[in-house]
Design a protein around this motif. Structure first.
Motif, mmCIF file in Angstrom:
data_model
loop_
_atom_site.group_PDB
_atom_site.id
_atom_site.type_symbol
_atom_site.label_atom_id
_atom_site.label_comp_id
_atom_site.label_asym_id
_atom_site.label_seq_id
_atom_site.Cartn_x
_atom_site.Cartn_y
_atom_site.Cartn_z
ATOM 1 N N GLN A 117 0.823 -1.209 0.000
ATOM 2 C CA GLN A 117 0.000 0.000 0.000
ATOM 3 C C GLN A 117 0.857 1.260 0.000
ATOM 4 O O GLN A 117 0.541 2.252 -0.670
ATOM 5 C CB GLN A 117 -0.931 -0.004 1.214
ATOM 6 C CG GLN A 117 -2.077 -0.992 1.118
ATOM 7 C CD GLN A 117 -2.984 -0.739 -0.068
ATOM 8 O OE1 GLN A 117 -3.240 0.408 -0.439
ATOM 9 N NE2 GLN A 117 -3.461 -1.806 -0.683
ATOM 10 N N GLU A 118 1.963 1.215 0.721
ATOM 11 C CA GLU A 118 2.869 2.364 0.755
ATOM 12 C C GLU A 118 3.479 2.628 -0.621
ATOM 13 O O GLU A 118 3.581 3.779 -1.058
ATOM 14 C CB GLU A 118 3.980 2.099 1.778
ATOM 15 C CG GLU A 118 4.961 3.251 1.924
ATOM 16 C CD GLU A 118 6.096 2.918 2.865
ATOM 17 O OE1 GLU A 118 7.232 3.380 2.613
ATOM 18 O OE2 GLU A 118 5.867 2.191 3.852
ATOM 19 N N GLU B 131 0.797 4.057 -3.081
ATOM 20 C CA GLU B 131 0.461 5.468 -2.848
ATOM 21 C C GLU B 131 1.471 6.424 -3.484
ATOM 22 O O GLU B 131 1.146 7.581 -3.759
ATOM 23 C CB GLU B 131 0.380 5.723 -1.343
ATOM 24 C CG GLU B 131 -0.843 5.087 -0.695
ATOM 25 C CD GLU B 131 -0.792 5.163 0.822
ATOM 26 O OE1 GLU B 131 0.159 5.792 1.336
ATOM 27 O OE2 GLU B 131 -1.686 4.604 1.487
#
Length: 453
Positions: A74-75, A78
């Motif tokens: 997810q990091e 993003e």
């Protein structure tokens, strides 16, 4: 990757990152396994992690982002825009692409899919339409399928044509009218057959397949039972729609085991060990802890209920409450764990409920009798009170018997109603047995002191 090797590699990679040597990093990582690169990424600080991931070539980056844990993925997501993410998705197999896009926000997923050709996006949308935990949700659309009147030579040419598109080929699927699956030809049999032989002459007609709506855990059980490298997926009409490969089956097995362990510990399966969010972790763990708290309050109420009845003897009885509760909990956990494991592996069926319960009752009675006799001997020798030893021993026998019965029956009942039986272990058994164990111990003690003294 060993810890010492990882640290040495991390130091070298960090040096290249600090020197802004992206081309060298890309060249080094070309020969590394995606799983090892993912391991490095999870052990790096944020800026270093983003620099290394950005330095990877597109194909390696696509394989690597599928290997990292959810929070790291997810990091990384993003930090990239839809054009960069679309480039990664193009390098993935259809099942991996669908899984990856399903993790994106609806707005970002729509933007990414808009950048694909209609045919490409249609494949991904087709997979996204299926439930996540079903055969349709984990299958890949890439496969080699041939008509049954095709020859071996034509099948081999088709394999060569699709070699770049399909990562692993173990079988050629043989279809009849309207693409209905009628057989499979293992690669070995295909290579040993004469070029002019029709596939219908060498195919295995006894095909093990699953429907698109089959639960992924059932798919894993089937693959394990029959030692399958891949499982064909068909629709309600028997038409071939995809296949599930062994790597996805292994992922399912790992996921189901992790989920069962989480349930047994009273932890939400969504919790990620590497998740740094304290609030999220607290929120995931609190429900069972709150249930345990109220279970403890009920147990306290049970004690208070018997307080005035056992006012003169409550102190001596309290000495053995930990023994009774611990042994009941141990017996219940043993029975529930064995039953849950058997249900998960398929060695126990719901149809075996009464036979399984009968066995657990016999085992629990024997264990309870032996432990009760042992505690009677200990109390008789050290407390010089055979009557009180009999009271504690009889209570221990009853508590262990009831706890094992609850531990074995609850998972079987949950399975019958299509509820994950793993939730019946851990906190559930502990709470229920604490309450039942205290009640039985105090009830037997009350009868003893009222009627026999």
């Amino acid at each position: 990757m060993e810890d010492l090797d990882r640290q040495e590699i991390l130091d070298d990679v960090s040096y290249l990152i600090e020197a802004k040597q992206a081309p060298k990093l890309r060249a080094i990582m070309l020969d590394a396994y995606p799983a090892d690169i993912a391991d490095l990424l999870t052990h790096m600080e944020g800026d270093y992690r983003h620099y290394l991931f950005a330095a990877l070539d597109r194909h390696t980056a696509a394989d690597t982002i599928l290997e990292v844990d959810e929070s790291t993925r997810q990091e990384l997501i993003e930090a990239w825009d839809e054009h960069q993410l679309a480039g990664l998705v193009r390098e993935m197999n259809s099942d991996d692409a669908a899984d990856f896009i399903s993790e994106l926000s609806p707005e970002l997923a729509a933007k990414v899919l808009k950048l694909f050709e209609p045919e490409e996006s249609a494949e991904v949308r087709q997979l996204l339409a299926h439930e996540e935990d079903t055969a349709g949700g984990i299958m890949a659309l890439e496969l080699v399928a041939m008509a049954q009147d095709s020859t071996v030579e034509e099948a081999i040419n088709e394999i060569r044509k699709k070699a770049d598109e399909i990562e692993t080929i173990n079988h050629v699927y043989v279809t009849g009218e309207d693409r209905r699956l009628v057989g499979i030809v293992p690669l070995k049999k295909l290579l040993l057959a004469e070029a002019y032989t029709h596939l219908s002459a060498i195919m295995n007609r006894d095909v093990i397949s699953v429907l698109v709506g089959t639960d992924q855990e059932e798919v894993a059980k089937l693959a394990r039972k029959y030692d399958l490298l891949s499982v064909p997926v068909v629709d309600a009409q028997g038409r071939l729609v995809g296949r599930i490969t062994y790597d996805d089956i292994v992922d399912v097995m790992q996921e189901e085991v992790a989920e069962d362990i989480s349930h047994m510990a009273g932890i939400a399966s969504a919790e990620d060990m590497r998740d740094s969010s304290i609030i999220r972790t607290v929120r995931l763990r609190m429900p069972w802890l709150v249930i345990g708290l109220f279970g403890g309050l009920v147990a306290a109420w049970v004690l208070s209920f018997f307080e005035h009845r056992l006012q003169d003897n409550i102190l001596v009885l309290m000495f053995f409450v930990p023994v009774v509760m611990a042994m009941g909990g141990n017996a219940g956990i043993q029975s529930s764990t064995i039953v849950v494991h058997g249900l998960a592996t398929g060695s126990i069926d719901v149809g075996d409920m009464f036979r399984r319960l009968l066995k657990e009752m016999r085992v629990a009675f024997m264990n309870g009798f032996l432990c009760g006799a042992l505690i009677w001997v200990i109390i008789t020798i050290f407390w010089r009170s055979p009557e009180f030893g009999f009271l504690v021993g009889a209570s221990l026998l009853c508590v262990m018997f009831i706890a094992a019965l609850v531990g074995a029956s609850v998972p079987l009942l949950l399975k019958r109603f299509d509820v994950d039986p793993a939730i019946a272990t851990g906190p559930f058994i502990t709470i229920s047995n604490d309450i039942l164990g205290l009640f039985i111990y105090m009830a037997i003690s009350t009868m003893y002191f009222w009627y026999w003294q």
